[in-house]
Design an enzyme around this catalytic site. Sequence first.
Site, PDB file in Angstrom:
ATOM      1  N   GLU A 166       0.836  -1.199   0.000  1.00  0.00           N
ATOM      2  CA  GLU A 166       0.000   0.000   0.000  1.00  0.00           C
ATOM      3  C   GLU A 166       0.872   1.251   0.000  1.00  0.00           C
ATOM      4  O   GLU A 166       0.538   2.270  -0.585  1.00  0.00           O
ATOM      5  CB  GLU A 166      -0.962  -0.012   1.201  1.00  0.00           C
ATOM      6  CG  GLU A 166      -2.100   0.988   1.042  1.00  0.00           C
ATOM      7  CD  GLU A 166      -3.174   0.855   2.118  1.00  0.00           C
ATOM      8  OE1 GLU A 166      -3.255  -0.223   2.751  1.00  0.00           O
ATOM      9  OE2 GLU A 166      -3.910   1.829   2.307  1.00  0.00           O
ATOM     10  N   GLU A 176       1.874   1.853  -3.431  1.00  0.00           N
ATOM     11  CA  GLU A 176       0.676   2.352  -4.132  1.00  0.00           C
ATOM     12  C   GLU A 176       0.506   3.845  -3.840  1.00  0.00           C
ATOM     13  O   GLU A 176       0.280   4.663  -4.732  1.00  0.00           O
ATOM     14  CB  GLU A 176      -0.550   1.571  -3.625  1.00  0.00           C
ATOM     15  CG  GLU A 176      -1.750   1.569  -4.540  1.00  0.00           C
ATOM     16  CD  GLU A 176      -2.952   0.852  -3.892  1.00  0.00           C
ATOM     17  OE1 GLU A 176      -2.927   0.599  -2.662  1.00  0.00           O
ATOM     18  OE2 GLU A 176      -3.915   0.558  -4.617  1.00  0.00           O
ATOM     19  N   CYS A 223      -8.267  -2.500   4.588  1.00  0.00           N
ATOM     20  CA  CYS A 223      -8.102  -3.754   5.316  1.00  0.00           C
ATOM     21  C   CYS A 223      -9.327  -4.162   6.125  1.00  0.00           C
ATOM     22  O   CYS A 223      -9.381  -5.260   6.640  1.00  0.00           O
ATOM     23  CB  CYS A 223      -6.868  -3.686   6.214  1.00  0.00           C
ATOM     24  SG  CYS A 223      -6.930  -2.285   7.304  1.00  0.00           S
ATOM     25  N   SER A 282      -7.692   1.605  -1.744  1.00  0.00           N
ATOM     26  CA  SER A 282      -6.505   0.830  -2.089  1.00  0.00           C
ATOM     27  C   SER A 282      -6.932  -0.539  -2.594  1.00  0.00           C
ATOM     28  O   SER A 282      -7.832  -1.165  -2.031  1.00  0.00           O
ATOM     29  CB  SER A 282      -5.644   0.663  -0.839  1.00  0.00           C
ATOM     30  OG  SER A 282      -4.706  -0.355  -1.047  1.00  0.00           O
ATOM     31  N   LYS A 340     -15.060 -10.614   8.567  1.00  0.00           N
ATOM     32  CA  LYS A 340     -14.038 -11.429   7.919  1.00  0.00           C
ATOM     33  C   LYS A 340     -14.610 -12.760   7.467  1.00  0.00           C
ATOM     34  O   LYS A 340     -14.104 -13.375   6.543  1.00  0.00           O
ATOM     35  CB  LYS A 340     -12.857 -11.664   8.867  1.00  0.00           C
ATOM     36  CG  LYS A 340     -12.072 -10.406   9.204  1.00  0.00           C
ATOM     37  CD  LYS A 340     -11.006 -10.082   8.179  1.00  0.00           C
ATOM     38  CE  LYS A 340     -10.239  -8.826   8.587  1.00  0.00           C
ATOM     39  NZ  LYS A 340      -9.546  -8.196   7.461  1.00  0.00           N
ATOM     40  N   GLU A 346     -15.902 -11.769   4.281  1.00  0.00           N
ATOM     41  CA  GLU A 346     -14.808 -11.509   3.348  1.00  0.00           C
ATOM     42  C   GLU A 346     -14.247 -12.828   2.804  1.00  0.00           C
ATOM     43  O   GLU A 346     -14.043 -12.985   1.593  1.00  0.00           O
ATOM     44  CB  GLU A 346     -13.687 -10.716   4.042  1.00  0.00           C
ATOM     45  CG  GLU A 346     -12.493 -10.431   3.129  1.00  0.00           C
ATOM     46  CD  GLU A 346     -11.316  -9.792   3.877  1.00  0.00           C
ATOM     47  OE1 GLU A 346     -11.547  -8.842   4.636  1.00  0.00           O
ATOM     48  OE2 GLU A 346     -10.185 -10.250   3.690  1.00  0.00           O
ATOM     49  N   GLU A 349     -14.410 -13.446  -5.268  1.00  0.00           N
ATOM     50  CA  GLU A 349     -13.236 -12.918  -5.969  1.00  0.00           C
ATOM     51  C   GLU A 349     -11.945 -13.158  -5.183  1.00  0.00           C
ATOM     52  O   GLU A 349     -10.860 -13.043  -5.719  1.00  0.00           O
ATOM     53  CB  GLU A 349     -13.413 -11.430  -6.279  1.00  0.00           C
ATOM     54  CG  GLU A 349     -13.377 -10.473  -5.094  1.00  0.00           C
ATOM     55  CD  GLU A 349     -14.720 -10.330  -4.387  1.00  0.00           C
ATOM     56  OE1 GLU A 349     -15.629 -11.147  -4.637  1.00  0.00           O
ATOM     57  OE2 GLU A 349     -14.868  -9.389  -3.572  1.00  0.00           O
ATOM     58  N   CYS A 408     -10.205  -2.793  15.240  1.00  0.00           N
ATOM     59  CA  CYS A 408     -10.467  -4.210  15.504  1.00  0.00           C
ATOM     60  C   CYS A 408     -10.527  -4.543  16.991  1.00  0.00           C
ATOM     61  O   CYS A 408     -11.124  -5.541  17.366  1.00  0.00           O
ATOM     62  CB  CYS A 408      -9.425  -5.070  14.825  1.00  0.00           C
ATOM     63  SG  CYS A 408      -9.439  -4.850  13.048  1.00  0.00           S
TER      64      CYS A 408
END
Lengths: 593, 168, 649
Positions: A291, A294, A311, A331, A370, A373, A378, A516
């Site tokens: 990142e 990036e 994230c 990102s 998560k 996720e 994908e 978190c």
Amino acid sequence: MNKTGYSRKSVKPVVSLTIDGQNVQAVQGSTVLESARKSGVNIPSLCYLREVNIVGACRICVVEINNLPTLQAACVFPVSEGLVVRTNTKKIQDARRAVLELLLSNHPNDCFSCSRNLNCELQALAHELNIREIRFTGDKTSIPMDTDSAAIEREPEKCILCYRCVSICSKIVTANVYTMLNRGFKAFAAPAFNRSLADVSCTTCGQCVTVCPTAALREKDQTAAVWAALADPDLHVLVQTAPSIRVTIGEEFGMAYGTVMTGQMVAALRKLGFDKVFDTDFTADMTIVEEGYEFLEKLQHNGPWPHLSSCSPGWIKFCEHFYPEFLSNISTVKSPMSMFGALAKTFHAEALGIAPEKIFVVGIMPCTAKKYEAARPELSDSGMRDVDVVLTTREFARMIRQAGLDFVHLAEEDFDTPLGVSSGAGTIFGATGGVAEAAIRTIYEHLTGEELRQPDFVQALRGMDGVKVANIKILDKKIKLAIAHGTGNARLLLDKIKKGEEMYHFIEIMGCPGGCVGGGGQPILAKKQRWEKDRDYRMDRADALYRIDEQKTLRRAHQNPAVWEIYRQYLDHPLSEKAKKLLHTNYFRRGKF
Amino acid sequence: MQDCFQLNEKDKRFIRLRKSIKQLKEQRGALIAVLHQAQEIYGFLPEKLQEHIAEELTVPLSEVCGVVSFYSYFSMKPRGKYLIRVCLGTACYVKGAGEIFAELSERLKISIGETSADGKFTLEASRCIGACGLAPVLSINDEIHGRLTTADTVKLLEAYRQRRSGDA
Amino acid sequence: MHKQEARKSHAKIKSINDLAKIKESYKELLSMRMAGQQYGKIFASKRSALAKKGVTHQLLICRGTGCDSSDSKGIRDALKKELQQAGRSESVAVVETGCFGFCRLGPIVVVYPGGTFYCRLQKNDLREIVDEHICGGKVIKRLLYHDPETYEPHRQAEDIDFFKYQERIVLQNCGLINPLVIEEYIARDGYLALANALNSQRAEIIEAVSQSGLRGRGGGGYPTGRKWKFAHDAVGEEKYVVCNADEGDPGAFMDRSILEGDPHSVLEAMAIAGFAIGARQGFIYVRAEYPIAIERLQVAISQATELGLLGKNIFGKSFEFNIELRLGAGAFVCGEETALLRSVAGFRGEPRTRPPFPAISGLWERPTLVNNVETLANIPQILLKGPRWYAAKGTEKSRGTKVFAIAGKIANTGLIEVSMGTTLREVIFQVGGGIPNGKKFKAVQTGGPSGGCLPERMLDIPIDYETLLAAGSMMGSGGLIILDEDDCMVNIAQFYLEFTLDESCGKCPPCRIGNKRLLEMLTKITAGKAAEKDLALLAELCTQIKAASLCGLGQSSPNPVLSTLHYFREEYLAHIVDKQCPAGVCKELLSYGIDQEKCRQCGLCKKVCPVSAISGNAKAIHKIDAQVCVKCGECAKKCKFDAISRRRS
Ligand SMILES: Cc1cc2nc3c(=O)[nH]c(=O)nc-3n(C[C@H](O)[C@H](O)[C@H](O)COP(=O)(O)O)c2cc1C
Ligand code: SF4
Ligand code: SF4
Ligand code: SF4
Ligand code: SF4
Ligand code: SF4
Ligand code: SF4
Ligand code: SF4
Ligand code: SF4
Ligand code: FES
Ligand code: FES
Ligand code: FES
């Protein structure tokens, strides 16, 4: 951090009142319940949730006030000069017990097989009020369960209509998923049309789960799948633990908030039978590197701004539903968990010479999102699901208990290498502001060649203010940062950006309040009354992460030798073709409803 | 679970709805007023229609649905051509409205909130329409009928059955 | 609905003088309706404007909800046709009014001059009225009201017992003026109180309301002046006046009648309140079940706005006041003020705890004055005639008059207005004409679902807030449901519980679950399945629901149970111990039997019995097997020889 107008505090006058004969001072605008608790009188409560849900619905906190003929809910009754409050007369006790018996008369008596057994506010209250008999009986609510969501299950029959989920999801998360449906005896909390959570704009953040006093809302328990994998001799079962787990898992075993239990955690995982115990902190470091590059590219091309962190899956889904216009600003770097999964089934598989189908990746996460996720189609760049099962901190604790481990007294052990090596930067990912701080540490050093040493700037990134902003000058470039945690705060920030009122280069957004450490999969401790504590329990957890960081010699992500080793052996360099394929992803516009 | 109702933008009803939303949008707390209009236009409030209203008023769908499910005036099921509401308010109840309701229910073979198989009648209860002096009363669409006996009710039902389409 | 008569549009009213001019031009029209017999003299005098126009008669026809459901619209059309055929369209004015109060007798037409009261009209009666009465000057006895006992015909409303004992302040214009013509209201000194108020100090107005002793007619009985003062003293840039026209209490329809018959009195009062507390915006929350009231309010608001009595610069002063309508959507709890305000704002009508009271923080968190329709309708009269005049009526703590809706098992169902302090007996037996069909009075239910049932021995208590409360009931909105020997008190309690459970918002467990359990217990009793010890638990549950519920709905929902348990305990015991329903209402406690003397062995009953409980054939006697019978009552309905009896087992 008041400059931005995101939070406001003012000094209010003080009034005096009498609670159970005791003279008490209280701030005008506070409630009888708050002032009683401050002065050591504990009025039982059920629906009340400090700063979130103050609705006076459950009637457990009723007290006698002045000579009013009916009992009053202390949690909503504002203090005023000269108020005379009694909190524990026979009349009050009888009413509280009757109300609770009524609630229980419409509740499945499922405690034995209930996920909240021994950690349930309703159950605890029944104990507290010494309920020995439920005098009232009759028809019970009958509504089927909703188990379609990858992350969260609903069991409306256990709903006691406390409104907490409605409040948190509308005020803090601002996804507005829940409402009360119907009225009278037929009422219950649910998404529109009682649709499944899988069919609405739920971010799967799990905040509702952490506030639900009962098991009406809960994570989808996947411990059985993990036990099955562990028992399968053909599978190579890997586990990765997110940064915050090490500072919260102890709470499940009676430790104070913010106790660091890294070594015991690793030991427990080995004892449970995992073949390798790795650390998501490792890929957090890797995230910073990818990142960071990036971001440096964007810095070179001057945009597009703002650059948004990626994230937190709760935040990502929120953005997909409500702010699709910002999707291209996020990102493309995968979350550390998914990055880990992809590397585990490619790099690690090759290194060990194991077929990737035989590798089973378990993530222990603070997070219900998560789970969602991991199920995103994908995220399968290894040719299959990158992460097979995600367990929350709570499920992890269940496995430890089930295995009969004496968790607190386990001898400490270390993570396996190389995917277990990490810097302090990766660790602070678990707290709000951590990602931004970790990223700036690396970017700063990359551009200036010097270590970042600006305590004021760093302090501005930490803490529990809803939206934090800070500027930093790196060489000739002034970089503006903003940090939001809890999607409601993200909404405030994004709306201002949309209107052109504010501009930032780097924005860190975490789906959960506190980041978190306040995740939807973290321990729920009904009996500790974490919401009643004056200090935010999430601060305790975050401080523990910062302590780990401080104690490490390796504190900057790009210093992590294991990260560069993988680039050297496998991925070439940051943002390489291969890195883009394995470590990056894309996002989708989803309906508002 | 979702009903199959679809909104058609070219539909005359849709154009009417759009107009009233436009008028009411500026009013604070317009949701209930818009729902009244939408139900008047479409006869009921299916999911898709509620989604449309949520979108137009920028109100969360959960809130729209919560409101619809709270108020007994709003219905998510299509209603028959004639909406029969038997008053079950106290004045009517003590004058035998219960028997009138039972009679209708039996004759139409439907219970409360349901619509007869031929789609003609929907049977509902109401709680006082303010014509208590004529108890027991019932309303059929906009018409109120009072001082009823079960025999009158049966005759009334027949009269509506005979009505040709068009003279609703 | 009916079209409004063509009304000339007027220039805006800027002063009391403008008001007086309008009054003057409508004066005679109204005095014909009021002066009764004496009107003849005015009419005969040269000054009569009506005489010049050739108007000889006015026919007042009630177009309230009650009469409309007895087809008063058809009657009006037919009447106009008859007049046209008789060539009297010009000389006879047909005036459509709001409710007279005696809805049971609808459709009603009153002929002026003289005030002849014709009731229960049918279309074919109208020619007679036009020919005989209008043209021939003869009163048609047949169509008059006849006293049910003496069979004496009464010509004028004032002769009828139902009207005789009434004292009409709030209802003074109902049934007298055309609510769709603002000038008629003005001719009755309408908007004069507002004009005067705008010339006085806010504190004076509030003081006058306080002195009058007026208390909230929405049920709570809170002193209106004190509430106005709170709202006045509350700080806020914006404040609101909200009229509670939700009238959820089944069996009560006074607010409906006021809105239909005299909507301007409410608008005027709201404007006065707005001026007094410093509000510019008013809302009327009216239930959707009242389409006629809604329509008339809309017309009234637009007429008042047109004349400048609402809007900006009222009476040329800097005062601005606007009123918007908000419709309910079928939720009784929305009558509770905090729920109502949620509903006005477009949300689920869930109450919240008070404090803060709406007067301090109400609609959109701003100071909000919530008053009931009837409360407001009193205001213009109080200000016009003075607080002392008002305070002189009624009792010490409950001043003025109160409108009651009497319904149920009573001869004269309808709407009446009497002084506070009138006894229940007077209302029921004098005004209400007692119990019809020779039945015995059993109880009167006051206060709707929140109130209680009072027995015969309580009939001599005066009606006022405190006395009713002490008797275990309450004033509520003023609904009185009279019950006779055929009503089962346990069944009535059960009926009310069904209502409150249905209408509970569900927010708090004592009401949401408590009332459910209460209803289940009552159902157990009426099914004969309860034990005597259950009564203690029943009472205990009632107490706790009252103590712990969040809002007035739950706090009062057990009242019907508690009051019947108190006054009619033996009826509960009959169900529980003797397994009998003394009134013969509770289905499961009945038994069906065939009277062998009357039975002709026709076999019809056997055919209809859904569970084949009846045995017998053409030769053998027919018998019901009590074990099999499900008490559906079908057989009794079918028997042509009245041979099947329903017994209290
Ligand atoms: C369950 C419940 C229902 C009520 N329904 C009404 C109603 O239909 N109309 C009304 O005016 N007041 C009703 N009230 C009383 C209102 O809350 C409020 O007290 C009243 O509108 C105040 O006006 P007042 O002071 O002029 O009476 C109700 C109260 C409760 C608790
Ligand atoms: S939610 Fe709590 S009270 Fe209910 S069954 Fe589970 S543990 Fe027991
Ligand atoms: S606590 Fe009581 S109910 Fe539960 S297992 Fe033990 S004995 Fe049984
Ligand atoms: S689902 Fe849980 S949090 Fe939501 S209202 Fe029900 S009990 Fe409360
Ligand atoms: S998971 Fe988060 S977004 Fe979904 S319903 Fe719960 S609080 Fe709302
Ligand atoms: S903040 Fe952490 S716990 Fe919350 S959704 Fe994001 S990743 Fe999950
Ligand atoms: S008492 Fe009943 S109506 Fe009132 S808030 Fe509680 S549940 Fe709702
Ligand atoms: S219907 Fe009547 S008469 Fe005929 S068999 Fe039955 S009881 Fe006898
Ligand atoms: S009451 Fe009904 S079930 Fe009983 S005998 Fe008559 S028809 Fe049969
Ligand atoms: S805690 Fe106060 S009412 Fe629920
Ligand atoms: S109770 Fe039926 S109309 Fe009022
Ligand atoms: S409606 Fe006509 S008298 Fe009441």
